[in-house]
Design a protein around this motif. Sequence first.
Motif, PDB file in Angstrom:
ATOM      1  N   LYS A   1       0.736  -0.523   0.087  1.00  0.00           N
ATOM      2  CA  LYS A   1      -0.487  -0.467   0.268  1.00  0.00           C
ATOM      3  C   LYS A   1       0.738   1.040   0.356  1.00  0.00           C
ATOM      4  O   LYS A   1       0.696   2.206  -0.144  1.00  0.00           O
ATOM      5  CB  LYS A   1      -1.145   0.320   1.293  1.00  0.00           C
ATOM      6  CG  LYS A   1      -1.668  -1.125   1.250  1.00  0.00           C
ATOM      7  CD  LYS A   1      -3.177  -1.472   0.142  1.00  0.00           C
ATOM      8  CE  LYS A   1      -3.583  -2.856   0.244  1.00  0.00           C
ATOM      9  NZ  LYS A   1      -4.596  -2.854  -0.719  1.00  0.00           N
ATOM     10  N   ILE A   2       2.099   0.927   0.443  1.00  0.00           N
ATOM     11  CA  ILE A   2       3.125   2.339  -0.156  1.00  0.00           C
ATOM     12  C   ILE A   2       3.919   2.186  -0.588  1.00  0.00           C
ATOM     13  O   ILE A   2       5.217   0.783  -0.895  1.00  0.00           O
ATOM     14  CB  ILE A   2       3.381   2.845   1.801  1.00  0.00           C
ATOM     15  CG1 ILE A   2       3.997   1.611   2.397  1.00  0.00           C
ATOM     16  CG2 ILE A   2       2.130   3.008   2.711  1.00  0.00           C
ATOM     17  CD1 ILE A   2       4.832   2.006   4.129  1.00  0.00           C
ATOM     18  N   PRO A   3       4.841   3.229  -0.852  1.00  0.00           N
ATOM     19  CA  PRO A   3       5.997   3.422  -1.862  1.00  0.00           C
ATOM     20  C   PRO A   3       7.392   1.722  -1.531  1.00  0.00           C
ATOM     21  O   PRO A   3       7.553   2.163   0.297  1.00  0.00           O
ATOM     22  CB  PRO A   3       6.520   4.524  -2.218  1.00  0.00           C
ATOM     23  CG  PRO A   3       5.716   5.312  -2.091  1.00  0.00           C
ATOM     24  CD  PRO A   3       4.886   4.445  -0.895  1.00  0.00           C
TER      25      PRO A   3
ATOM     26  N   ASP B   1       3.523  -6.351  -5.173  1.00  0.00           N
ATOM     27  CA  ASP B   1       4.853  -5.962  -3.958  1.00  0.00           C
ATOM     28  C   ASP B   1       4.819  -5.936  -2.700  1.00  0.00           C
ATOM     29  O   ASP B   1       5.098  -4.910  -2.098  1.00  0.00           O
ATOM     30  CB  ASP B   1       4.762  -4.146  -4.998  1.00  0.00           C
ATOM     31  CG  ASP B   1       5.691  -4.175  -6.439  1.00  0.00           C
ATOM     32  OD1 ASP B   1       5.354  -4.457  -7.505  1.00  0.00           O
ATOM     33  OD2 ASP B   1       4.580  -3.286  -6.750  1.00  0.00           O
ATOM     34  N   ARG B   2       4.124  -6.609  -2.015  1.00  0.00           N
ATOM     35  CA  ARG B   2       4.427  -6.944  -1.101  1.00  0.00           C
ATOM     36  C   ARG B   2       5.703  -7.818  -0.652  1.00  0.00           C
ATOM     37  O   ARG B   2       6.412  -7.797   0.146  1.00  0.00           O
ATOM     38  CB  ARG B   2       3.156  -8.296  -0.608  1.00  0.00           C
ATOM     39  CG  ARG B   2       1.967  -7.460  -0.283  1.00  0.00           C
ATOM     40  CD  ARG B   2       0.851  -8.988  -0.438  1.00  0.00           C
ATOM     41  NE  ARG B   2       0.605  -9.898  -1.375  1.00  0.00           N
ATOM     42  CZ  ARG B   2      -0.163 -11.135  -1.539  1.00  0.00           C
ATOM     43  NH1 ARG B   2      -0.148 -12.071  -0.303  1.00  0.00           N
ATOM     44  NH2 ARG B   2      -0.669 -11.599  -1.969  1.00  0.00           N
ATOM     45  N   ILE B   3       6.196  -8.434  -1.319  1.00  0.00           N
ATOM     46  CA  ILE B   3       7.647  -9.143  -1.545  1.00  0.00           C
ATOM     47  C   ILE B   3       8.043  -8.107  -2.731  1.00  0.00           C
ATOM     48  O   ILE B   3       7.945  -7.346  -3.485  1.00  0.00           O
ATOM     49  CB  ILE B   3       7.716 -10.749  -2.108  1.00  0.00           C
ATOM     50  CG1 ILE B   3       7.670 -11.484  -1.394  1.00  0.00           C
ATOM     51  CG2 ILE B   3       9.411 -10.969  -2.367  1.00  0.00           C
ATOM     52  CD1 ILE B   3       6.936 -12.152  -1.808  1.00  0.00           C
ATOM     53  N   ASP B   4       9.568  -7.433  -1.930  1.00  0.00           N
ATOM     54  CA  ASP B   4      10.294  -6.433  -2.261  1.00  0.00           C
ATOM     55  C   ASP B   4      11.455  -7.209  -3.655  1.00  0.00           C
ATOM     56  O   ASP B   4      12.264  -6.191  -4.102  1.00  0.00           O
ATOM     57  CB  ASP B   4      10.785  -5.457  -1.411  1.00  0.00           C
ATOM     58  CG  ASP B   4       9.523  -5.559  -0.121  1.00  0.00           C
ATOM     59  OD1 ASP B   4       8.814  -4.457  -1.102  1.00  0.00           O
ATOM     60  OD2 ASP B   4       9.630  -5.703   0.671  1.00  0.00           O
ATOM     61  N   VAL B   5      12.128  -8.298  -2.240  1.00  0.00           N
ATOM     62  CA  VAL B   5      13.336  -8.952  -3.214  1.00  0.00           C
ATOM     63  C   VAL B   5      13.312 -10.169  -3.635  1.00  0.00           C
ATOM     64  O   VAL B   5      12.821 -11.275  -2.880  1.00  0.00           O
ATOM     65  CB  VAL B   5      14.839  -8.241  -2.037  1.00  0.00           C
ATOM     66  CG1 VAL B   5      15.455  -9.227  -2.548  1.00  0.00           C
ATOM     67  CG2 VAL B   5      15.154  -6.644  -1.988  1.00  0.00           C
TER      68      VAL B   5
END
Length: 446
Positions: free
Chosen positions: A250-252, A303-307
């Motif tokens: 929900k956020i950048p 985009d809940r997982i970033d990497v």
Amino acid sequence: MNRILIKNAKIVNEGVIFEGDVLIEEDIIVEISESISAKSSNCKIIDAEGNYLIPGAIDDQVHFREPGLTHKGDIESESRASVAGGITSFIEQPNTIPNAVTQEILEQKYQIAAQNSYANYSFMMGATNDNLDEILKTNPKNVAGIKIFLGSSTGNMLVDNEATLEKIFSSTPMLIAVHCEDEATIKNNLEKYKAEYGEDVPVTVHHLIRSEEACYISSSKAVALAKKTGARLHIFHLSTAKEMDLFTNKIPLEDKKITAEVCVHHLWFTNDDYATKGNLIKWNPAVKTANDRKVLWEALLDDRIDVIATDHAPHTIDEKKLPYLSAPSGGPLVQHAVVAMFEGFHKGKISVEKIVEKMCHNPAKIFKIERRGFIKVGYYADLVIVNSGLPWSVKKENILAKCGWSPFEGFTFKSRITHTFVNGQLVYTAFKVKEIRAGKRLLFDR
């Protein structure tokens, strides 16, 4: 002066693919344009032939085994495998022997890498139940972060004292990276299966011993503690669908205080593969079910997982051939991680832009790495050319990890790394690593 002009590339950067050229002078990208002419005869020209040019991948979690475990791998051997796989920077973990839990031992690892590493490097400072004073001496400018094992690890690195954990979380401004598995749950599960199988516990129950619940109990506690203390938390190698509810899109990314990582093997294998791969895919946390894999992919894409990382952790094949209870967990992955993710691209599961975001841009953002992870003027020239239509098969003779095996052995990848540049130097080409140890210590903008 070292001047290299890369022409006719599909440049992948910040969600866009565009055709163009990149000029490198010494170790820096100095120009990016649709067309750059060779300005002088001493400019080496490399024709990318319409292939993808991506930033060098940044692997935020590896175990290169030096010092103390160098029969499995070392910084020289595993960084060679890294650059062959398009990984130009790595962050190595502290559970070597001795554990990197003092500033002196940590600095010794940097000295080894300065002499031997083909790729750029950083090392995590390790936490124990009683080394807070050493943790607080860590320099945020030239050390990636603090690593805490909330599940069993080598030596004295299990941090299970809740008061100590809260002190670490509330005392350090640095990024805290955690391995989340609940030790008590794992021990109880292990006793249950020992009662059923005796000492012949099969690897097919590994995901039931190191279970979904063991992961969730630990990761949910870490998230709660980070929220309570305001700590900057990064959770390594998530493996379950249930844990995905702990994270937000929900956020950048730049505003997130809690970030998440998934590893290639949890996106690739499932528990069904234990029947054929056995201990070769025994990792901690364990490879879980097909549904877990499905939800991990969903969380990665939303985009809940970033990497995306590897948790590269080699063991000898003889160690892996031991019975399940004696065989160590972990395996080599750095050489095959980028092309494995390109298989997802070929299957229509993920775009090349998203692969670059998760393997290059986001690690640089999360760790605040100075001038790496992007194709930008003024940034270090860590660059990789990927031919997405050049199949090759993984065989013993082309595996570069010191352990000499891979869980991908026998698999034919559709894509191949053809060139890798580290700090402007061409360290991998014609399917060979050059004897150029071009790696530099990573620095952090904090």
